[in-house]
Write a protein that holds these residues in place. Sequence first.
Motif, PDB file in Angstrom:
ATOM      1  N   SER A 574      -8.316 -18.734  -2.021  1.00 50.85           N
ATOM      2  CA  SER A 574      -8.428 -17.344  -2.477  1.00 50.85           C
ATOM      3  C   SER A 574      -8.900 -17.251  -3.926  1.00 50.85           C
ATOM      4  O   SER A 574      -9.706 -16.365  -4.269  1.00 50.85           O
ATOM      5  CB  SER A 574      -7.088 -16.630  -2.315  1.00 50.85           C
ATOM      6  OG  SER A 574      -6.040 -17.366  -2.923  1.00 50.85           O
ATOM      7  N   THR A 575      -8.468 -18.151  -4.779  1.00 43.65           N
ATOM      8  CA  THR A 575      -8.906 -18.101  -6.182  1.00 43.65           C
ATOM      9  C   THR A 575     -10.408 -18.400  -6.287  1.00 43.65           C
ATOM     10  O   THR A 575     -11.159 -17.679  -6.961  1.00 43.65           O
ATOM     11  CB  THR A 575      -8.120 -19.110  -7.031  1.00 43.65           C
ATOM     12  OG1 THR A 575      -6.727 -18.796  -6.960  1.00 43.65           O
ATOM     13  CG2 THR A 575      -8.572 -19.057  -8.485  1.00 43.65           C
ATOM     14  N   SER A 578     -12.455 -15.485  -4.949  1.00 41.39           N
ATOM     15  CA  SER A 578     -12.029 -14.152  -5.410  1.00 41.39           C
ATOM     16  C   SER A 578     -13.197 -13.178  -5.552  1.00 41.39           C
ATOM     17  O   SER A 578     -13.076 -11.998  -5.198  1.00 41.39           O
ATOM     18  CB  SER A 578     -11.283 -14.276  -6.742  1.00 41.39           C
ATOM     19  OG  SER A 578     -12.112 -14.878  -7.736  1.00 41.39           O
ATOM     20  N   ALA A 632      -5.457 -11.520   0.816  1.00 46.85           N
ATOM     21  CA  ALA A 632      -5.772 -12.559  -0.159  1.00 46.85           C
ATOM     22  C   ALA A 632      -5.820 -11.988  -1.572  1.00 46.85           C
ATOM     23  O   ALA A 632      -5.342 -12.616  -2.530  1.00 46.85           O
ATOM     24  CB  ALA A 632      -7.108 -13.217   0.196  1.00 46.85           C
ATOM     25  N   LEU A 633      -6.390 -10.789  -1.707  1.00 45.39           N
ATOM     26  CA  LEU A 633      -6.447 -10.143  -3.018  1.00 45.39           C
ATOM     27  C   LEU A 633      -5.037  -9.875  -3.548  1.00 45.39           C
ATOM     28  O   LEU A 633      -4.764 -10.067  -4.744  1.00 45.39           O
ATOM     29  CB  LEU A 633      -7.233  -8.828  -2.901  1.00 45.39           C
ATOM     30  CG  LEU A 633      -7.554  -8.119  -4.219  1.00 45.39           C
ATOM     31  CD1 LEU A 633      -8.520  -8.959  -5.062  1.00 45.39           C
ATOM     32  CD2 LEU A 633      -8.142  -6.735  -3.951  1.00 45.39           C
ATOM     33  N   ARG A 635      -2.373 -11.590  -2.768  1.00 50.54           N
ATOM     34  CA  ARG A 635      -1.772 -12.882  -3.128  1.00 50.54           C
ATOM     35  C   ARG A 635      -2.247 -13.357  -4.489  1.00 50.54           C
ATOM     36  O   ARG A 635      -1.519 -14.054  -5.199  1.00 50.54           O
ATOM     37  CB  ARG A 635      -2.103 -13.936  -2.061  1.00 50.54           C
ATOM     38  CG  ARG A 635      -1.328 -13.801  -0.769  1.00 50.54           C
ATOM     39  CD  ARG A 635      -1.409 -15.090   0.061  1.00 50.54           C
ATOM     40  NE  ARG A 635      -2.780 -15.413   0.397  1.00 50.54           N
ATOM     41  CZ  ARG A 635      -3.423 -14.970   1.477  1.00 50.54           C
ATOM     42  NH1 ARG A 635      -2.801 -14.164   2.325  1.00 50.54           N
ATOM     43  NH2 ARG A 635      -4.673 -15.308   1.725  1.00 50.54           N
ATOM     44  N   LEU A 636      -3.484 -12.991  -4.875  1.00 48.73           N
ATOM     45  CA  LEU A 636      -3.970 -13.350  -6.217  1.00 48.73           C
ATOM     46  C   LEU A 636      -3.126 -12.695  -7.299  1.00 48.73           C
ATOM     47  O   LEU A 636      -3.025 -13.202  -8.421  1.00 48.73           O
ATOM     48  CB  LEU A 636      -5.432 -12.931  -6.374  1.00 48.73           C
ATOM     49  CG  LEU A 636      -6.464 -13.763  -5.601  1.00 48.73           C
ATOM     50  CD1 LEU A 636      -7.840 -13.096  -5.665  1.00 48.73           C
ATOM     51  CD2 LEU A 636      -6.523 -15.178  -6.155  1.00 48.73           C
ATOM     52  N   SER A 637      -2.544 -11.528  -6.961  1.00 46.03           N
ATOM     53  CA  SER A 637      -1.589 -10.829  -7.825  1.00 46.03           C
ATOM     54  C   SER A 637      -2.133 -10.583  -9.232  1.00 46.03           C
ATOM     55  O   SER A 637      -1.523 -10.945 -10.237  1.00 46.03           O
ATOM     56  CB  SER A 637      -0.278 -11.637  -7.903  1.00 46.03           C
ATOM     57  OG  SER A 637       0.753 -10.855  -8.458  1.00 46.03           O
ATOM     58  N   LYS A 638      -3.311  -9.903  -9.303  1.00 42.42           N
ATOM     59  CA  LYS A 638      -3.904  -9.531 -10.583  1.00 42.42           C
ATOM     60  C   LYS A 638      -3.739  -8.014 -10.776  1.00 42.42           C
ATOM     61  O   LYS A 638      -4.147  -7.234  -9.907  1.00 42.42           O
ATOM     62  CB  LYS A 638      -5.389  -9.879 -10.609  1.00 42.42           C
ATOM     63  CG  LYS A 638      -5.689 -11.355 -10.377  1.00 42.42           C
ATOM     64  CD  LYS A 638      -5.167 -12.210 -11.520  1.00 42.42           C
ATOM     65  CE  LYS A 638      -5.549 -13.679 -11.323  1.00 42.42           C
ATOM     66  NZ  LYS A 638      -5.022 -14.523 -12.410  1.00 42.42           N
ATOM     67  N   ASP A 641      -6.547  -5.450 -10.082  1.00 40.44           N
ATOM     68  CA  ASP A 641      -6.994  -5.162  -8.719  1.00 40.44           C
ATOM     69  C   ASP A 641      -6.246  -3.992  -8.075  1.00 40.44           C
ATOM     70  O   ASP A 641      -6.518  -3.654  -6.914  1.00 40.44           O
ATOM     71  CB  ASP A 641      -6.817  -6.400  -7.832  1.00 40.44           C
ATOM     72  CG  ASP A 641      -7.795  -7.511  -8.169  1.00 40.44           C
ATOM     73  OD1 ASP A 641      -8.932  -7.182  -8.552  1.00 40.44           O
ATOM     74  OD2 ASP A 641      -7.410  -8.690  -8.049  1.00 40.44           O
TER      75      ASP A 641
END
Length: 818
Positions: A574-575, A578, A632-633, A635-638, A641
Amino acid sequence: MQENLRLIRVFIGSPGGLEKERQAAHDVVKEINQHNSDHWGSLFKLMGWEEAIPGYQRAQDKINEDLDRCEYFIGVMWDKWGSKPSNDPNGYTSGFEEEYVRSARRIETGLMKDMALFFKKVEVPPGMEAGREIQRVLDFRKKCIDEKKIFFRDFNSIDSFKDAIRAKLMEIGWQEYSEGKIGTQETNEEDQPPLAENETEISSSTSYGLLDEEAKSFLADIIQRPEDWDATEPGEIARFRLISASVSRSGNDEAHLGTHDANLVFRHYRDTALSDQEYAALIDCGVVGFEHQNVPLWRWLAKSDMGDDYLYRLRLLATAGSNSEKVGAIRILQSLGSPIPTHDGYFNKTGVLTDWLSEETDARVLNAVVSFLGTNASEDDIPLIEEASAALPSNSLAKVEAAIVEIIAGRSVEDALNRVCEQNVSNIGSALAAKLMSNQKSLTTITLKSCLSAKPDAIRVYAAKILHARGEITEEIADTLLTDDNAEIRLIGAEVLRIVGKELNDDVLEKVLKVQKTGGIGLLGRSDYGPDTTQLEIYRANRRAELDASKLVKMAEDDFLQYKCLVTLFEQYSTKASQRIRQGLEDHFSEYFERSTASFRSEYGSDQNFMELLEQVIPKYRNELLNSAVQALCRLSKPEDVGLVRKCIDTLDLEAHENLFQFLARYGEWQDIKRILELGLEKREPNSLLSITPTSFPTERAAALLSLGKDRIADLLALKIEARIRKPLVKQIPNSTFKALPDDLILRELVHPNADCRAIAALRCVKSFPKARVTALLNSYIDNEDSRFYNCIHWLDLGVSLPSQRSKVVAGLELDRR
């Protein structure tokens, strides 16, 4: 009220052909015990040939052993004299004759107290002679009449037999009770003050009377009112009905106080001294109604006349009550953490288990017993449980075996699992299996390998997964796993064979991992028939997960039918992916599908059928890609977003997923509460059957709501929240926060339209608040004329009436159950 129950053994002897009468006698005994055992302090136990234990001695010898333990003999005769009990030519002519003579001799020597004989009317047609066996019965009856030594009665139907035997047993019961009372009075005579001149030897309040003094006083007040009195309150009528329900005798209909009247009595007489009879009737009503938990119970238990032993009535009902009373009492004792209920005499632990686990036990009672034993019995009880349940049919015995496993697990999970394997225990549910396998580090590999042959699917699945993770499944074991009934286990076998270089080809994989559904037509007309490819898809996903990112991208770009390579890319990398994830979400993967399907369109553009099929499958594939990309976005936890995630929720048909709720809980704001509540709910016509869509991830939604509304609990609870989400929401409110909620907000939760939501709020009060505050809430709640609900009264009263530590434990267990 008696603290201990004494057993009165009655032997019933009869030749063949009277099975219905024997069963009727057992039914009458149960009925009499139910209505009178508490008052008499004793229980009838009916003995006979069907209760004799098989052994090496002749059957009659074993029967005689039981007869010699009895204090009373009842003989039932009809048209058969019976067969000889032995080959001795000079012996008794029938087993019944031997039982009768033996009992008569025991009465003469004082070893038995009394006997009674019942003769079913025999029809001999006019002009016909009675057969040899019938004549023997008639001769025996005439002999009894001529000797005038033994009580006997004729009957011609099951009902008349029940009436006759009921009358005799009631006579015996009262006689035994009188002898017990006289013995007690003689024992304590020196301690008694002398009688006043106007006192009789037995006061009017003795238990021989129909009513206790408190009930008489209430009725006297009603009777003495003027004829034109028209101000009788509903609460008074309810108590009048309570007194009626509290008076029971064998032979009358079984009746418990109704739900509304029970709550009226609680409202108006909760602080009034009621009679012992009334308390008993109120407890019985609460026990029978415990399934719905909308009848007061706990205060009456605390006020019963056994002092600190407020479990006495429950123990009595659990062992001598009707089936409904047994079920309720056993479940309540289970929640209170009580051990197996016992009394002196026959109903010691062995007697109770024998009664609970007999072949005649009602299915509902057996289920309650099994659940109770699993959580409340001790390991020392296991030999008694095994002995008592030995004669149960296989399906019932399987339930008992599961309870024994649960008991053993309290000390050693390893020993419990060994029991599952060695005893071929089959009835292990998913919850118990999860409990047994929860601490993987404590389980030895040897035991886990044994579990691969266990009967329960859940045990085998857990064992296979843990062993696979440990690398302990050999090629030989894997070959065996491929033949397992469970597809999850077959998948593990296939995975291991691939690791050792013996990967199955596609044809074999399909045969091994596909499951044919066998369900019927569902509510909406959809058929559940057809192949279930879940495990096959997992196997293929596992293979894609072994590819690197560049390989996944190339495969997906070369062939849009390989779009799942992008799903795997988003999950595994995922990273790294991204930018592709964000771009795909912005244009809904339109560019990808246009590019990856270009060659198909150019080659098959003129094929109308193919193009229609293409247009049908692309939306499905696109939606799967979009959902995997959003997850997935998240899970990136930004935090940057959050806007894109909101846009996706608002514009796409997204499936609910815990990743989404966790992301919104971390970065969302109050405005996102609506999104949390509605996410994943399809837009349907309001009156369509298809609009019945269950809310998924209720616990995760509740946690997200609480995270966003933790500083606005009052506003949060004021929202219209579906009950399935509201229940975990109220349960998850931190204890310190819940304690700080004002009473008016608590009372608002206690009148919520959903019964479970109300109950959870009431249970939180019991678990979190001191007794004084629960008492104040209960009083305010009861005095509220606008709305009050019985289940809240039931649970708040728990916190008011039982000791605080006990009530908080019970409330915690009940919250865990909901």
